[in-house]
Each structure stands twice: as C-alpha cells, then as structure tokens.
Motif scaffolding. Sequence first.
Motif, mmCIF file in Angstrom:
data_model
loop_
_atom_site.group_PDB
_atom_site.id
_atom_site.type_symbol
_atom_site.label_atom_id
_atom_site.label_comp_id
_atom_site.label_asym_id
_atom_site.label_seq_id
_atom_site.Cartn_x
_atom_site.Cartn_y
_atom_site.Cartn_z
ATOM 1 N N HIS A 166 0.808 -1.221 0.000
ATOM 2 C CA HIS A 166 0.000 0.000 0.000
ATOM 3 C C HIS A 166 0.843 1.274 0.000
ATOM 4 N N ALA A 167 1.733 1.397 0.980
ATOM 5 C CA ALA A 167 2.484 2.650 1.126
ATOM 6 C C ALA A 167 3.815 2.377 1.822
ATOM 7 N N GLU A 168 4.671 3.390 1.780
ATOM 8 C CA GLU A 168 5.949 3.345 2.488
ATOM 9 C C GLU A 168 6.123 4.643 3.255
ATOM 10 N N ILE A 169 6.601 4.524 4.484
ATOM 11 C CA ILE A 169 6.999 5.703 5.239
ATOM 12 C C ILE A 169 8.515 5.728 5.207
ATOM 13 N N ARG A 170 9.050 6.854 4.782
ATOM 14 C CA ARG A 170 10.501 6.976 4.607
ATOM 15 C C ARG A 170 11.060 8.026 5.551
ATOM 16 N N ARG A 171 12.271 7.754 6.017
ATOM 17 C CA ARG A 171 12.985 8.723 6.839
ATOM 18 C C ARG A 171 14.216 9.165 6.078
ATOM 19 N N GLY A 172 14.358 10.480 5.926
ATOM 20 C CA GLY A 172 15.502 11.025 5.211
ATOM 21 C C GLY A 172 16.080 12.208 5.950
ATOM 22 N N ALA A 173 17.027 12.875 5.324
ATOM 23 C CA ALA A 173 17.688 14.031 5.934
ATOM 24 C C ALA A 173 16.696 15.151 6.253
ATOM 25 N N GLU A 174 15.631 15.240 5.465
ATOM 26 C CA GLU A 174 14.632 16.297 5.653
ATOM 27 C C GLU A 174 13.495 15.884 6.590
ATOM 28 N N GLY A 175 13.550 14.659 7.122
ATOM 29 C CA GLY A 175 12.491 14.191 8.013
ATOM 30 C C GLY A 175 11.753 13.007 7.419
ATOM 31 N N TRP A 176 10.510 12.855 7.828
ATOM 32 C CA TRP A 176 9.690 11.714 7.436
ATOM 33 C C TRP A 176 8.778 12.074 6.268
ATOM 34 N N SER A 177 8.486 11.077 5.414
ATOM 35 C CA SER A 177 7.532 11.270 4.320
ATOM 36 C C SER A 177 6.785 9.960 4.093
ATOM 37 N N ILE A 178 5.671 10.046 3.381
ATOM 38 C CA ILE A 178 4.894 8.861 3.026
ATOM 39 C C ILE A 178 4.733 8.838 1.520
ATOM 40 N N ARG A 179 4.791 7.616 0.948
ATOM 41 C CA ARG A 179 4.658 7.456 -0.501
ATOM 42 C C ARG A 179 3.699 6.301 -0.765
ATOM 43 N N ASP A 180 2.685 6.564 -1.586
ATOM 44 C CA ASP A 180 1.780 5.520 -2.026
ATOM 45 C C ASP A 180 2.516 4.673 -3.059
ATOM 46 N N VAL A 181 2.415 3.356 -2.966
ATOM 47 C CA VAL A 181 3.136 2.490 -3.900
ATOM 48 C C VAL A 181 2.165 1.759 -4.831
ATOM 49 N N GLY B 105 -5.833 4.271 -2.364
ATOM 50 C CA GLY B 105 -5.104 5.510 -2.154
ATOM 51 C C GLY B 105 -4.598 5.686 -0.735
ATOM 52 N N THR B 106 -3.705 6.661 -0.599
ATOM 53 C CA THR B 106 -3.125 7.054 0.682
ATOM 54 C C THR B 106 -3.463 8.523 0.881
ATOM 55 N N TYR B 107 -3.915 8.874 2.065
ATOM 56 C CA TYR B 107 -4.379 10.230 2.337
ATOM 57 C C TYR B 107 -3.608 10.836 3.497
ATOM 58 N N VAL B 108 -3.270 12.110 3.359
ATOM 59 C CA VAL B 108 -2.687 12.886 4.442
ATOM 60 C C VAL B 108 -3.596 14.090 4.631
ATOM 61 N N ASN B 109 -4.097 14.241 5.835
ATOM 62 C CA ASN B 109 -5.027 15.326 6.167
ATOM 63 C C ASN B 109 -6.188 15.388 5.176
ATOM 64 N N ARG B 110 -6.703 14.194 4.855
ATOM 65 C CA ARG B 110 -7.888 13.985 4.012
ATOM 66 C C ARG B 110 -7.694 14.337 2.537
ATOM 67 N N ARG B 111 -6.451 14.463 2.118
ATOM 68 C CA ARG B 111 -6.153 14.698 0.694
ATOM 69 C C ARG B 111 -5.328 13.528 0.178
ATOM 70 N N ARG B 112 -5.741 13.032 -0.985
ATOM 71 C CA ARG B 112 -5.017 11.902 -1.576
ATOM 72 C C ARG B 112 -3.630 12.366 -2.008
ATOM 73 N N VAL B 113 -2.620 11.562 -1.688
ATOM 74 C CA VAL B 113 -1.237 11.934 -2.004
ATOM 75 C C VAL B 113 -0.521 10.769 -2.678
ATOM 76 N N ASP B 114 0.472 11.113 -3.478
ATOM 77 C CA ASP B 114 1.374 10.111 -4.035
ATOM 78 C C ASP B 114 2.642 10.059 -3.198
ATOM 79 N N ASP B 115 3.143 11.244 -2.828
ATOM 80 C CA ASP B 115 4.367 11.358 -2.029
ATOM 81 C C ASP B 115 4.271 12.675 -1.277
ATOM 82 N N ARG B 116 4.421 12.620 0.033
ATOM 83 C CA ARG B 116 4.240 13.848 0.817
ATOM 84 C C ARG B 116 5.099 13.806 2.069
ATOM 85 N N ARG B 117 5.715 14.913 2.369
ATOM 86 C CA ARG B 117 6.465 15.065 3.612
ATOM 87 C C ARG B 117 5.480 15.125 4.774
#
Length: 154
Positions: free
Chosen positions: A100-115, A120-132
């Motif tokens: 379904h999705a991946e949560i990634r940790r990078g130099a800029e912090g955490w993000s989520i990516r729909d795979v 779908g994957t939603y952040v704050n009720r908005r569908r996202v593909d990749d979002r910090r």
Amino acid sequence: MPRDAHFCPECGTSLEAGVEFTGAITSVIPLTGTGTSGSIAAVGAERQPGIKPGSAMLVVHRGPGEGTEFPLDPSKDVVTIGRAPEADLFFDDVTVSRHHAEIRRGAEGWSIRDVGSLNGTYVNRRRVDDRRLAGGDELQIGRFRFVFLVGSDS
C-alpha cells in the motif's frame, strides 16, 4: 475460510482446533507491542513528549484497533505498510492493498509514498502520491486513520 482450515490462508497463522470462524476477520498486528500512551489530544502538535528524538509513531485514532501504537524504527530508512504478511506494518483488511504505502525517513524528516494502492493514501484527508509528514498529520490507509507523532528534543 473452510471449517477444517488449520492455518490462515492470508498470513499462515495457526488456527486453534475447534474454533469456529464466521463472517469477516479483521486484525491489526503492530510492529511492536500494543498499548496506549494516554489521550490523543496531541493531534496538531509538532512534536510529542515521550517519543525519543528522531523517532516517530503512528497511533490509530479511527478504525479497527483504535489507540494502537506503531513505533517507527528510526534505524530503518523505509517502513512498508500493507496487507502482505512481510510488510513492516501488516493490516489484514481488504481496504488495504498488499503493498500500500511506504513511510521513509531522510535528511529532511519523514515522508509517506503511495506504492500503487487501489484505495489511495491520504494525508489530512487529501489523496497523495508522495508527501512530507509533520507531527500531528492525519494519515488514512484503507479504513484506518492514524495520527503521526514525532519525538521531541526536550
């Protein structure tokens, strides 16, 4: 599930003899133990006391397993989410895709990516593909809604 089944066809878990299963089975298996750290009133807070600095956590605030905590391992760069038994966060529910999705940790912090999930994957009720992600964000994966919490430096 057949009455004489000895193992779950999805995850391979042994089933107790003589237990009859009827209807749909929905289960949530946390990465590490379950529990609650109290009220989820911290929604909207940038950082959450009690979570180690650099760490993050998902807490189910709506859906099956409400209150269940899923600590995100800060040593892992990618945490996989899905219905596949090998997912880091395994959700046995038809509204969650196998991958379904991946949560990634990078130099800029955490993000989520729909795979490529179906629902779908939603952040704050908005569908996202990749979002910090920021502390207090609401994530929705299938019928599960989570609060994303980030550890504080204090």
